[in-house]
Design a protein around this motif. Structure first.
Motif, PDB file in Angstrom:
ATOM      1  N   ASN A 290       0.809  -1.200   0.000  1.00 22.08           N
ATOM      2  CA  ASN A 290       0.000   0.000   0.000  1.00 22.08           C
ATOM      3  C   ASN A 290       0.846   1.256   0.000  1.00 22.08           C
ATOM      4  O   ASN A 290       0.331   2.356   0.198  1.00 22.08           O
ATOM      5  CB  ASN A 290      -0.900   0.035   1.245  1.00 22.08           C
ATOM      6  CG  ASN A 290      -2.066  -0.919   1.125  1.00 22.08           C
ATOM      7  OD1 ASN A 290      -2.302  -1.466   0.061  1.00 22.08           O
ATOM      8  ND2 ASN A 290      -2.779  -1.125   2.218  1.00 22.08           N
ATOM      9  N   GLY A 291       2.144   1.102  -0.207  1.00 19.91           N
ATOM     10  CA  GLY A 291       3.013   2.274  -0.277  1.00 19.91           C
ATOM     11  C   GLY A 291       3.197   2.977   1.047  1.00 19.91           C
ATOM     12  O   GLY A 291       3.618   4.126   1.095  1.00 19.91           O
ATOM     13  N   LYS A 292       2.901   2.287   2.147  1.00 22.77           N
ATOM     14  CA  LYS A 292       3.011   2.973   3.430  1.00 22.77           C
ATOM     15  C   LYS A 292       4.444   3.056   3.893  1.00 22.77           C
ATOM     16  O   LYS A 292       5.286   2.229   3.542  1.00 22.77           O
ATOM     17  CB  LYS A 292       2.244   2.193   4.496  1.00 22.77           C
ATOM     18  CG  LYS A 292       0.779   2.485   4.516  1.00 22.77           C
ATOM     19  CD  LYS A 292       0.288   2.268   5.923  1.00 22.77           C
ATOM     20  CE  LYS A 292      -0.887   1.338   5.909  1.00 22.77           C
ATOM     21  NZ  LYS A 292      -1.418   1.015   7.181  1.00 22.77           N
ATOM     22  N   ASP A 293       4.694   4.034   4.731  1.00 23.31           N
ATOM     23  CA  ASP A 293       5.969   4.136   5.415  1.00 23.31           C
ATOM     24  C   ASP A 293       6.066   2.949   6.375  1.00 23.31           C
ATOM     25  O   ASP A 293       5.201   2.755   7.218  1.00 23.31           O
ATOM     26  CB  ASP A 293       5.974   5.452   6.198  1.00 23.31           C
ATOM     27  CG  ASP A 293       7.290   5.717   6.903  1.00 23.31           C
ATOM     28  OD1 ASP A 293       8.071   4.763   7.125  1.00 23.31           O
ATOM     29  OD2 ASP A 293       7.542   6.875   7.230  1.00 23.31           O
TER      30      ASP A 293
ATOM     31  N   ARG B 130      -3.944   2.055  -7.097  1.00 22.42           N
ATOM     32  CA  ARG B 130      -2.959   1.072  -7.521  1.00 22.42           C
ATOM     33  C   ARG B 130      -3.580  -0.025  -8.342  1.00 22.42           C
ATOM     34  O   ARG B 130      -3.116  -0.369  -9.433  1.00 22.42           O
ATOM     35  CB  ARG B 130      -2.276   0.505  -6.268  1.00 22.42           C
ATOM     36  CG  ARG B 130      -1.325  -0.629  -6.520  1.00 22.42           C
ATOM     37  CD  ARG B 130      -1.059  -1.396  -5.221  1.00 22.42           C
ATOM     38  NE  ARG B 130      -2.182  -2.221  -4.849  1.00 22.42           N
ATOM     39  CZ  ARG B 130      -2.508  -2.531  -3.591  1.00 22.42           C
ATOM     40  NH1 ARG B 130      -1.806  -2.075  -2.586  1.00 22.42           N
ATOM     41  NH2 ARG B 130      -3.553  -3.293  -3.338  1.00 22.42           N
ATOM     42  N   PRO B 164       2.784   7.755  -0.652  1.00 20.97           N
ATOM     43  CA  PRO B 164       2.582   6.331  -0.944  1.00 20.97           C
ATOM     44  C   PRO B 164       2.639   6.026  -2.439  1.00 20.97           C
ATOM     45  O   PRO B 164       3.199   5.009  -2.851  1.00 20.97           O
ATOM     46  CB  PRO B 164       1.179   6.051  -0.396  1.00 20.97           C
ATOM     47  CG  PRO B 164       0.971   7.061   0.651  1.00 20.97           C
ATOM     48  CD  PRO B 164       1.723   8.277   0.219  1.00 20.97           C
ATOM     49  N   ARG B 167       6.154   5.875  -3.331  1.00 22.50           N
ATOM     50  CA  ARG B 167       6.791   4.641  -2.852  1.00 22.50           C
ATOM     51  C   ARG B 167       6.463   3.462  -3.724  1.00 22.50           C
ATOM     52  O   ARG B 167       7.250   2.523  -3.829  1.00 22.50           O
ATOM     53  CB  ARG B 167       6.356   4.331  -1.427  1.00 22.50           C
ATOM     54  CG  ARG B 167       7.247   4.958  -0.440  1.00 22.50           C
ATOM     55  CD  ARG B 167       7.001   4.457   0.955  1.00 22.50           C
ATOM     56  NE  ARG B 167       7.308   5.551   1.840  1.00 22.50           N
ATOM     57  CZ  ARG B 167       6.407   6.294   2.442  1.00 22.50           C
ATOM     58  NH1 ARG B 167       5.148   6.011   2.333  1.00 22.50           N
ATOM     59  NH2 ARG B 167       6.785   7.305   3.177  1.00 22.50           N
ATOM     60  N   LEU B 168       5.306   3.472  -4.353  1.00 25.43           N
ATOM     61  CA  LEU B 168       4.945   2.358  -5.212  1.00 25.43           C
ATOM     62  C   LEU B 168       5.603   2.454  -6.580  1.00 25.43           C
ATOM     63  O   LEU B 168       5.297   1.667  -7.463  1.00 25.43           O
ATOM     64  CB  LEU B 168       3.419   2.280  -5.354  1.00 25.43           C
ATOM     65  CG  LEU B 168       2.691   1.850  -4.087  1.00 25.43           C
ATOM     66  CD1 LEU B 168       1.194   1.803  -4.318  1.00 25.43           C
ATOM     67  CD2 LEU B 168       3.175   0.484  -3.637  1.00 25.43           C
TER      68      LEU B 168
END
Lengths: 359, 370
Positions: A290-293, B130, B164, B167-168
């Protein structure tokens, strides 16, 4: 390579005839005893396989930690900084503390730890059996001084874990090998602690159980006798209970013994650690997707809730069992005798116990 | 000070027309619609920015001078003291609100603070974006599902959703008219070397970007923005212009229903204080039907509309079949080059909205509530 899958577990009392036998219906493997060296070796191999993504710093030591502020302040880094013994500094989004029950990470973070020492130490040794057998049964007997367990490692080898008072443990480690072997054998076989009263009370319940469930009668078996002990394999360590009040802080997670420490009587200490890893991995994996830290409290607290629920129950149960079995006072012996026999008779309950222990 | 100042920052209210460096900002006036309005990632957070902001979402293509005058007239007619243009009295700015805003600008990243509901909304909106983007590619790198994609986050605020996405693996540009927000966002991403490279923040409006970035984005994300925008039609048109053909537009916003008034305004703002008072104006809420019609009329085909529900006790969001409160929408720009319908012909079936049309030549629609 010393590891062995076992199919049955027998746990019985020294003060009575009561016993409980765990096994799977079709005698499948219930679990596996694995020597620590084997695990370490396997882990090292796996680490080498991912050495492009994982760097292991051997022979290094973390000296101090700098924790981030709760939220983004002007110039402070939001990550955790670790100073190593050689002066270098590492920074990370998530620090996982897996440094044992005296965890430096936990202490540096100021996390409260509920702990007390038991008046027992454990003696471990590798034993040679008198004769080679299939050796797929795990044995544990509760003596008034503490439980003694014999765990299969191979056809001829078994591992011993004997929890007993500090003085007795020290004696056992220092006495010569023959005496030690005799002590082990008699601990498993001797009925010196039986009393008539308990014996008759026990057999009463046994008849009742046999009446209600005629097929489920377990006869007490005796573990294989021990011939020798591996030289220099006898070690002792003190026992205690420990539980961290918090498993997680922002950018920090504790796993394994750093979070919880338990008596070996149920053989669950390492398993709880593996369970921690599995849960943390699951939560981190979802968070990453989920792209979380990774250091964010939202999923770390989910891990904490997950594991605290499971571990607290197990810790409490193990502590209770330890106290219950540390005495030879008649009322308690009666209670536990009947309790053990009753539990032995109820298969669904035993299956639940086995399932819980395998989580 | 009203003049060449860019919108935002320091949370003061800027009354518009004077932002000369800003082209197309004549239409600043409508910003005055009252309360909170404001274009950012929201839920609150913006009392401070009342007027201002919206003008940005006006497309430059539709500037209309006559409208400006109409605007100014309207401005005067609204008896909101702070909306008088050219007023040099800064007394209209409530210093306590400015302080609140300033304090809040640093609170973006406090996960348990004022913005907590937005942080936890990421659990829904990041997978939503996503997964829908992954459907458009054949395969993806396991660690970076969105790598190779260019995304625009409109009204990014402190970067809560931008990070986020970065980050993806995506390259993200986050825009927000409030300088302070962009500063916070920049500062926060500066500690992570990977994110630093993947994300770019700009304190500007959508229309500024439209010129230079036409048809360059694989996806545009406008999360919790459209309920603060004055001219939704214009906003959607701009979004469409910057999207590549076949690109995706993701919107999350609040429905305009009695329930959203009761729970979203009365309960959340006035009773429970989940959202600061005045953040939202019910009249600006957009129903999914209306949003769909605007999207479709601008060449964006709606793929999904899904309801979202916030549980204030647990702090978590859930997907729901019910879109009467919050909802998310995904639309795809058609691959055939289609000019968006000129504004004059924009659909207006939802007559429940009070729409005020200004002069016919512009076709710009303002929605002035009240």
């Amino acid at each position: 390579m010393r590891y062995r899958a076992f199919r049955r577990m027998q746990v019985w009392d020294a003060c009575s005839e009561a016993l409980i036998m765990f096994d799977k219906d079709n005698l499948d493997d219930m679990g596996c005893i694995v020597e620590n060296n084997v695990i370490m070796h396997a882990l090292t191999k796996q680490l080498e396989a991912v050495s492009d993504r994982v760097t292991v710093l051997y022979k290094s030591k973390a000296v101090s930690y700098t924790w981030p502020y709760p939220f983004s302040m002007a110039d402070s880094s939001p990550w955790v900084h670790i100073t190593l013994g050689d002066g270098s500094i590492l920074q990370t989004k998530l620090l996982i503390g897996a440094d044992g029950h005296n965890s430096g990470v936990r202490q540096a973070a100021g996390i409260q730890n509920v702990s007390w020492n038991y008046d027992q130490s454990a003696v471990v040794a590798t034993l040679h059996l008198s004769e080679a057998t299939e050796n797929n049964v795990a044995w544990q007997r509760f003596l008034p001084s503490g439980p003694i367990a014999l765990l299969p490692l191979s056809d001829t080898l078994s591992s011993l874990v004997w929890s007993t008072s500090h003085e007795h443990a020290a004696e056992l480690v220092s006495m010569d090998e023959e005496k030690f072997v005799d002590a082990v054998n008699s601990a498993f076989w001797s009925d010196a602690n039986h009393t008539d009263f308990i014996d008759s009370a026990g057999s009463m319940l046994q008849y009742a159980v046999a009446f209600l469930k005629p097929t489920k009668i377990s006869a007490r078996q005796l573990p294989p006798s021990v011939a020798r002990v591996d030289a220099k394999s006898r070690i002792l360590f003190p026992l205690g209970l420990g539980h961290a009040a918090e498993y997680v802080r922002p950018r920090l997670a504790l796993i394994g013994d750093a979070a919880h420490r338990v008596h070996p009587l149920a053989g669950q200490g390492a398993n709880m650690g593996f369970g921690d890893i599995s849960s943390l991995l699951h939560h981190l994996r979802t968070a990453a997707f989920n792209g979380k830290d990774l250091g964010s409290m939202s999923h770390l607290t989910a891990y904490e809730t997950d594991r605290q629920r499971h571990n607290t129950a197990l810790l409490a149960a193990t502590d209770l069992l330890k106290r219950l079995y540390s005495t030879s006072a008649a009322p308690l012996v009666l209670l536990r005798t009947w309790g053990l026999q009753a539990t032995n008779a109820v298969s669904p309950l035993k299956e639940q116990i086995m399932a819980f222990a395998s989580k | 000070m009203w003049g060449g100042r860019k919108l935002s920052s320091s949370g003061s209210r800027f009354l518009g027309a004077h932002r000369s460096p800003f082209r197309g900002t004549q239409a600043d006036c409508p910003r005055l619609t009252t309360s909170a309005a404001y274009s950012k990632n929201q839920l609150s957070w913006t009392l401070q920015i009342k007027p201002s902001v919206f003008s940005e979402y006006r497309s430059m293509c539709f500037k209309s001078y006559s409208m400006t005058f109409a605007c100014l007239n309207r401005m005067k007619s609204y008896s909101l003291p702070w909306t008088r243009p050219y007023s040099t009295s800064r007394t209209t700015v409530d210093s306590s609100e400015v302080k609140t805003f300033l304090a809040l600008a640093h609170r973006w990243w406090d996960e348990q603070g004022v913005y907590a509901p937005l942080h936890s909304m990421n659990d829904l909106r990041v997978p939503f974006i996503r997964d829908n983007l992954l459907k458009t590619v054949a395969d993806h790198q396991p660690g970076k599902p969105l790598s190779g994609m260019k995304i625009l986050d409109v009204g990014c605020g402190g970067g809560l959703l931008t990070e986020p996405l970065g980050r993806l693996g995506a390259s993200v540009i986050g825009i927000d008219p409030v300088d302070e927000n962009i500063k916070t966002a920049q500062h926060h991403k500066s500690f992570d070397p990977v994110l630093d490279k993947r994300i770019e923040y700009r304190a500007c409006s959508l229309e500024k970007i439209v010129e230079e970035t036409a048809e360059t984005f694989d996806a545009v994300v406008a999360s919790e923005v459209v309920e603060h925008v004055i001219d939704l039609e214009m906003f959607i048109q701009c979004c469409c212009q910057v999207l590549k053909p076949g690109g995706s537009l993701f919107i999350t916003t609040i429905n305009k229903t009695q329930l959203s008034y009761a729970l979203g305004i009365v309960f959340s703002e006035q009773i429970a204080g989940i959202v600061p008072k005045g953040t939202h104006t019910w009249e600006k809420f957009v129903s999914p039907e209306k949003l769909e019609s605007i999207l479709e009329s601008n060449g964006l085909s709606v793929q999904t509309v899904a309801g979202m529900l916030y549980n204030p006790f647990s702090g978590y969001w859930h997907w729901s079949k019910n879109t009467s409160l919050n909802y998310a929408a995904h639309a795809v720009k058609s691959s055939i080059q289609e000019h968006p319908a000129p504004a004059e012909f924009a659909l207006k079936e939802e007559t429940e909205e009070v729409r005020i049309e200004t002069s016919t030549n512009s076709g710009v629609h303002e929605e002035l509530k009240k």
